[in-house]
Design a protein around this motif. Structure first.
Motif, PDB file in Angstrom:
ATOM      1  N   THR A 659       0.841  -1.382  -0.067  1.00  0.00           N
ATOM      2  CA  THR A 659      -0.155  -0.021  -0.008  1.00  0.00           C
ATOM      3  C   THR A 659       0.800   1.093  -0.075  1.00  0.00           C
ATOM      4  OG1 THR A 659      -1.789  -1.193   1.178  1.00  0.00           O
ATOM      5  CG2 THR A 659      -2.037   1.320   1.408  1.00  0.00           C
ATOM      6  N   GLY A 660       0.671   2.122  -0.936  1.00  0.00           N
ATOM      7  CA  GLY A 660       1.469   3.415  -1.102  1.00  0.00           C
ATOM      8  C   GLY A 660       0.599   4.292  -0.685  1.00  0.00           C
ATOM      9  N   ASP A 661      -0.331   4.277   0.470  1.00  0.00           N
ATOM     10  CA  ASP A 661      -1.146   5.574   0.622  1.00  0.00           C
ATOM     11  C   ASP A 661      -0.579   6.542   1.488  1.00  0.00           C
ATOM     12  OD1 ASP A 661      -0.730   4.284   2.994  1.00  0.00           O
ATOM     13  OD2 ASP A 661      -2.921   3.466   3.276  1.00  0.00           O
ATOM     14  N   ASP A 662      -1.426   7.520   1.995  1.00  0.00           N
ATOM     15  CA  ASP A 662      -0.831   8.569   2.626  1.00  0.00           C
ATOM     16  C   ASP A 662      -1.430   8.372   4.271  1.00  0.00           C
ATOM     17  OD1 ASP A 662      -3.762   9.066   2.383  1.00  0.00           O
ATOM     18  OD2 ASP A 662      -3.499  11.025   1.553  1.00  0.00           O
ATOM     19  N   GLN A 663      -1.488   7.449   4.538  1.00  0.00           N
ATOM     20  CA  GLN A 663      -1.996   7.044   6.026  1.00  0.00           C
ATOM     21  C   GLN A 663      -0.754   7.723   7.156  1.00  0.00           C
ATOM     22  OE1 GLN A 663      -1.654   3.357   8.500  1.00  0.00           O
ATOM     23  NE2 GLN A 663      -3.754   3.382   7.794  1.00  0.00           N
ATOM     24  N   GLN A 664       0.339   7.659   6.937  1.00  0.00           N
ATOM     25  CA  GLN A 664       1.410   7.970   7.936  1.00  0.00           C
ATOM     26  C   GLN A 664       2.188   9.175   7.246  1.00  0.00           C
ATOM     27  OE1 GLN A 664       0.352   7.269  10.775  1.00  0.00           O
ATOM     28  NE2 GLN A 664       2.535   6.744  11.477  1.00  0.00           N
ATOM     29  N   LEU A 665       1.819   9.753   6.084  1.00  0.00           N
ATOM     30  CA  LEU A 665       2.373  10.887   5.269  1.00  0.00           C
ATOM     31  C   LEU A 665       2.290  12.275   6.146  1.00  0.00           C
ATOM     32  CD1 LEU A 665       3.925  12.072   3.158  1.00  0.00           C
ATOM     33  CD2 LEU A 665       1.887  12.145   1.645  1.00  0.00           C
ATOM     34  N   ARG A 666       3.400  12.958   6.412  1.00  0.00           N
ATOM     35  CA  ARG A 666       3.338  13.964   7.350  1.00  0.00           C
ATOM     36  C   ARG A 666       4.428  14.748   6.710  1.00  0.00           C
ATOM     37  NH1 ARG A 666      -0.769  11.971   8.257  1.00  0.00           N
ATOM     38  NH2 ARG A 666      -1.558  11.403  10.250  1.00  0.00           N
ATOM     39  N   ASN A 667       4.224  16.121   6.129  1.00  0.00           N
ATOM     40  CA  ASN A 667       5.456  16.818   5.474  1.00  0.00           C
ATOM     41  C   ASN A 667       5.558  18.042   6.045  1.00  0.00           C
ATOM     42  OD1 ASN A 667       3.510  18.130   4.276  1.00  0.00           O
ATOM     43  ND2 ASN A 667       3.670  17.175   2.189  1.00  0.00           N
ATOM     44  N   ASP A 668       4.791  18.294   6.978  1.00  0.00           N
ATOM     45  CA  ASP A 668       4.959  19.810   7.647  1.00  0.00           C
ATOM     46  C   ASP A 668       4.635  19.716   9.245  1.00  0.00           C
ATOM     47  OD1 ASP A 668       4.610  22.439   8.620  1.00  0.00           O
ATOM     48  OD2 ASP A 668       3.413  22.995   6.987  1.00  0.00           O
ATOM     49  N   ILE A 669       5.585  19.660   9.867  1.00  0.00           N
ATOM     50  CA  ILE A 669       5.352  19.041  11.286  1.00  0.00           C
ATOM     51  C   ILE A 669       5.889  20.035  12.280  1.00  0.00           C
ATOM     52  CG2 ILE A 669       6.345  17.406  13.114  1.00  0.00           C
ATOM     53  CD1 ILE A 669       6.488  15.343  10.790  1.00  0.00           C
ATOM     54  N   THR A 670       5.028  20.423  13.413  1.00  0.00           N
ATOM     55  CA  THR A 670       5.545  21.370  14.363  1.00  0.00           C
ATOM     56  C   THR A 670       5.590  20.398  15.677  1.00  0.00           C
ATOM     57  OG1 THR A 670       4.246  23.181  13.194  1.00  0.00           O
ATOM     58  CG2 THR A 670       4.644  23.431  15.552  1.00  0.00           C
ATOM     59  N   VAL A 671       6.260  20.591  16.508  1.00  0.00           N
ATOM     60  CA  VAL A 671       6.466  20.087  17.690  1.00  0.00           C
ATOM     61  C   VAL A 671       6.800  21.053  18.611  1.00  0.00           C
ATOM     62  CG1 VAL A 671       7.978  18.460  19.275  1.00  0.00           C
ATOM     63  CG2 VAL A 671       7.493  17.838  16.763  1.00  0.00           C
ATOM     64  N   THR A 672       5.842  21.072  19.847  1.00  0.00           N
ATOM     65  CA  THR A 672       5.844  21.988  20.848  1.00  0.00           C
ATOM     66  C   THR A 672       6.287  21.279  22.238  1.00  0.00           C
ATOM     67  OG1 THR A 672       4.072  23.396  19.932  1.00  0.00           O
ATOM     68  CG2 THR A 672       4.463  23.533  22.235  1.00  0.00           C
ATOM     69  N   ARG A 673       7.048  22.019  22.868  1.00  0.00           N
ATOM     70  CA  ARG A 673       7.470  21.380  24.442  1.00  0.00           C
ATOM     71  C   ARG A 673       6.266  21.855  25.223  1.00  0.00           C
ATOM     72  NH1 ARG A 673      10.112  23.408  29.044  1.00  0.00           N
ATOM     73  NH2 ARG A 673      10.676  25.367  28.450  1.00  0.00           N
ATOM     74  N   SER A 674       5.531  21.158  26.042  1.00  0.00           N
ATOM     75  CA  SER A 674       4.542  21.353  26.940  1.00  0.00           C
ATOM     76  C   SER A 674       5.143  22.663  27.902  1.00  0.00           C
ATOM     77  CB  SER A 674       4.142  20.131  27.532  1.00  0.00           C
ATOM     78  OG  SER A 674       3.145  20.655  28.549  1.00  0.00           O
TER      79      SER A 674
END
Length: 906
Positions: A659-674
């Motif tokens: 399967t070449g789907d986009d289930q886990q595709l992420r190309n713009d990621i923001t991570v915030t420290r709580s």
């Protein structure tokens, strides 16, 4: 193998009882473990089966049932199959061991070599004894091999009393591994030398752990009369091993004569004693078991629904059991703050957390027999900024607090008083911050603070000032949360006192002195806060019978900065009655991701938070009721646990559907420290970039908030998540193995666990060439009498192959600026390549001959570069074609890339 020897057991009245005869053979036992897909986290394990219940045997409220009053909600269950070999199962208690009596061949005084092959929790905090001739109580100590917290330790004694030891940090080990320790008692240089080793089994080559450990003078080993024990129980202060013991040896001399050869592998199930090949007679303890069972599920039965057909002749129970995660996730109250949980463990004489809700009129004490703290001018539940606490009260200027303090048990010559506080600004005039009364020479103590200075005052019974000590203080004691720590100790009529300020999470300092007299005991907290104190917050007031800060250390800032595994370890120790938690540490030389403060939350949520921050896998084991955390590093560069061949009958039955789907595709990621800052990582170019089609795929964004210790972590984690989210490879949601059709895979499949790596060679020609490389995230298996299919839920292993410095394959850096400098036919073995100006050229074989060959990928074809001529940007490769089974012509300008480039791990 078939019919399949499947066994179902219930723990009835504290004893595992075989109920396999009541399990319907016409239907399979179905077991689910781990995650159901790449995008889901691992949930509770599940097991379903049907029980015959014609006689009401499995109706918990049926008084005619032989199990009446013994089964019900959360009855433990385990399911197993017959494995390829036996082992000694040991339970970690003093009745679970194997032992052979003392014999003159075991009384080794010179060089010794001890070896074991076990399945164990290598990184647990308890000291676990594995093999030894060691009786602490009888001063018959000779030699002992043990593990604790990722260390391997060899103890020995010269006279049976005092103990010597050598230790090394264990590397990342598989669950089953062999360990070896040798001791050269006289190394010829006036001392002794210890060495440690590990191997997958005792038959494999030994790999030395660390450097040899030497010290002076030369030593010897006590020739005592203690028995030799596997999972020794006579060593006090050490817990016997929990796990499986497969083999163990003691040798007289390094690589010398085998004088004890414990081997459980060929013993029939239920064996309680045998004589080994060295002549030693072994006896198994009452709670230890020789068994060949391979456990596929451990869980709890939450309900016993009885069902029947219309005739009433056929009655059954459709049983569904689940792992511990189901129960931990239901209706559990949040754990209290770290200070509230930790301080009572240090047996305070009095303790008032002051975490009461808004509207309370006094502060209760969780310590039995301690009266509430009577307060005035307080409003509870106002400030949540102290990381180690729930909301604390705000106190008006001139507010007060008073409460009696119970006496200690017996006499005491020391005590301490602690309190956390914060103020908006330093008071301009002298202001009382904390005061209490005692029965000693000093009857009343006061801590007074103002801008730039503080005073500790002590008054005797007449009101005379005996202690009047001032100190210059900086603004740091009024910046953020602080902790007072005041203690006294008495020696020979001299009392030593000291007051320290701890900037929570920062530095500490204080003053102290002595006076003649007695300490007495603290009898009452009695404080009238100064009228010039503005914006005061207080809490966690405690009186301890010792002069120690340990009750507050790290708990005051919520253990901020501890590693993910460190937090899990601490929680598992604190909540040992609730959870059995172990972990797999993929890199013992480095910490897992460091976390922010632990806030009040459910136990399972806190463990899941640590796992999510580190990026590993939290799942339930199959051989016990509990949890296992597999850290992120343990997923890097794994060995292949299961090698399948698509062309081999039964090994990979249909469907095999990429399967070449986009289930886990992420190309713009923001991570915030709580509670902190954020970082963003974006794939700007490339086939999976945020560019709209056809240059990219458009925006697939994600924002996550994690418990992180510092603001430099979000950028790293965002980059790693972007790497995972833009990995351009098909995934195989399910890969199935029919063990009934491929029984030769039995041992390998039984050795697989969540997160392990599998490969499929010789895929069909319509799929991309090369080996299919996946991680198993979960599986469903059906244990039928004549069928045993296992369907594994998988995700690509490729993104977890990371760089290794100086490795001949994984230590090479790729280039994105090299192309073919001319066309290539399908048969030529010469490739002309050109690297862009400003980039590094490829290594040439004349200068770097030892670094050849290596593989490159050109237009989907893998070629092996055996030589490279030229030291400029234009170079010529000599190649071997079709390494991956693909061969074709390539146009000029086709990109040339390393097949196995170095990728930085998180």
């Amino acid at each position: 193998m078939f019919p399949l020897d499947r066994r179902t057991e219930f723990q009835i009245g504290g004893t595992w009882t075989d109920v396999s005869g009541d399990v319907r053979e016409s239907e399979p036992i179905t077991i689910e473990r781990g995650a159901k897909s790449e995008s889901a986290k691992a949930g509770p394990s599940k097991c379903t089966l049907k029980l015959n219940n014609r006689h009401g045997k499995f109706s918990p409220r049926n008084p005619l049932s032989p199990y009446y009053g013994l089964i019900g909600r959360n009855t433990p269950i385990r399911v197993s199959v017959k494995g390829p070999e036996s082992y000694l199962r040991v339970e970690g208690n003093t009745s679970s061991y194997a032992r052979t009596p003392d014999h003159n061949s075991l009384d080794i005084t010179g060089d010794i070599d001890v070896r074991v092959e076990v399945t164990a929790d290598w990184y647990g905090t308890a000291s676990q004894s594995i093999l030894g001739k060691w009786d602490s109580g009888g001063n018959r100590r000779s030699y002992l091999l043990r593990i604790i917290n990722g260390l391997i330790i060899l103890n020995w004694s010269v006279a049976g009393t005092a103990t010597l030891l050598a230790q090394q940090v264990l590397p990342a080990l598989p669950k089953r591994a062999a360990l070896r320790a040798t001791l050269d008692v006289n190394n010829g240089a006036g001392g002794f030398t210890a060495r440690f080793y590990w191997a997958p089994t005792m038959d494999d080559p030994w790999v030395q752990i660390g450097d040899p450990l030497s010290a002076t003078p030369a030593t010897s080993i006590y020739s005592g009369t203690a028995p030799l024990e596997v999972a020794p129980i006579l060593a006090t202060g050490v817990t016997p091993l929990t796990g499986r013991v497969h083999r163990a040896e003691v040798r007289n001399g390094i690589g010398g004569t085998v004088v004890a050869n414990f081997d459980a592998r060929a013993q029939p199930e239920g064996t309680t004693g045998w004589t080994d090949t060295a002549g030693r007679t072994w006896t198994v303890g009452p709670d230890a078991t020789v068994t060949d069972r391979q456990f596929r599920f451990h869980g709890e039965i939450s309900a016993w629904p009885s069902r029947w057909d219309v005739s009433g002749a056929d009655v059954w129970v459709p049983l569904e059991a689940a792992g511990i995660r189901r129960r931990l996730g239901q209706g559990q109250k949040a754990l209290a703050s770290t200070l509230r949980r930790r301080i009572p463990a240090f047996a305070p004489l009095a303790y008032w957390p002051c975490e009461d809700n808004d509207g309370a009129t006094q502060a209760y004490s969780p310590i039995e027999g301690v009266a509430p703290l009577t307060v005035a001018g307080w409003r509870f539940g106002q400030d949540t900024t102290l990381a180690g606490s729930s909301a604390l009260p705000a106190v008006e200027a001139g507010g007060s607090m008073v409460a009696p303090v119970p006496p200690p048990t017996g006499s005491s010559t020391q005590w301490s008083v602690h309190m956390v506080y914060a103020v908006d600004s330093a008071p301009g005039t002298d202001a009382e911050f904390l005061a209490w009364r005692t029965s000693g020479t000093v009857r009343r103590w006061r801590i007074i603070q103002r801008t730039g200075a503080a005073t500790i005052e002590g008054y005797d019974g007449t009101g005379a000032l005996l202690v009047d000590q001032g100190v210059i203080i900086g603004d740091d004691v009024f910046e953020g949360w602080q902790r007072f720590y005041f203690y006294v100790t008495e020696t020979g009529g001299t009392v030593t006192w000291r007051l320290d300020w701890h900037n929570i999470g920062g530095a500490a300092g204080g003053i102290g002195s002595t006076y003649s007299g007695s300490t007495g005991r603290v009898t009452q907290i009695q404080t009238q806060f100064g009228a010039s104190v503005s914006g005061l917050k207080v809490g966690h007031l405690a009186v301890l019978p010792v002069a120690s800060t340990a009750a507050y250390t790290s708990a005051d800032h919520g253990f901020s900065g501890e590693s993910a595994i460190g937090r899990m370890r601490r929680l598992a120790n604190e909540e040992a009655a609730q959870i059995n938690l172990s972990w797999i540490d993929g890199d013992t030389a480095m910490d897992t991701e460091r976390l922010g403060p632990q806030r009040p939350d459910k136990l399972l949520s806190l463990i899941e938070e640590a796992a999510a921050t580190d990026g590993g896998i939290l799942y339930e084991p199959s051989d016990r009721l509990g949890l296992v955390y597999r850290d992120r590093a343990s997923l890097y560069n794994q060995p292949v646990r299961l090698a399948l061949d698509y062309a081999a009958p039964g090994e990979v039955p249909p469907p095999l559907e990429p399967t070449g789907d986009d289930q886990q595709l992420r190309n713009d990621i923001t991570v915030t420290r709580s509670g902190g800052s954020s970082a963003r990582a974006v794939a700007e170019t490339g086939p999976l970039s945020v560019e709209p089609p056809p240059d990219g795929v458009g925006i697939y964004d994600e924002a996550v908030t994690l418990s992180l210790a510092t603001d430099d972590q979000p950028a790293r984690i965002a980059g790693w998540r972007l790497h995972l989210g833009t990995w351009d490879e098909d995934r195989y949601p399910t890969i199935t193995v029919w063990l009934h059709a491929a029984p030769h895979l039995f041992d390998e499949v039984l050795g697989m666990d969540i997160g392990d790596r599998l490969q499929i060679s010789n895929p069909p020609p319509h799929l991309p060439p090369g080996v299919i490389d996946q991680h198993m995230l979960g599986y469903t298996e059906k244990l039928g009498l004549y069928e045993w299919p296992i369907t594994m839920n998988c995700a690509p292993a490729g993104p977890w192959t990371v760089g290794v410095v100086e490795d001949t394959v994984l230590g090479r850096v790729d280039t994105d600026g090299t192309t073919l400098n001319g066309p290539m036919s399908a048969s030529t073995t010469v490739a002309n390549v050109l690297t862009e100006t400003g980039l590094h050229r490829w290594i040439d074989s004349a200068t770097y001959g030892s670094m050849f060959p290596f593989d490159v990928t050109v237009g989907g074809e893998v070629m092996r570069v055996t030589a490279c001529i030229g030291t400029a940007l234009s170079q010529t490769f000599t190649v071997t074609r079709s390494i991956n089974g693909i061969v074709k012509a390539h146009a000029s300008g086709t990109p040339v890339r390393l097949t196995h480039p170095m990728r930085a791990a998180l």
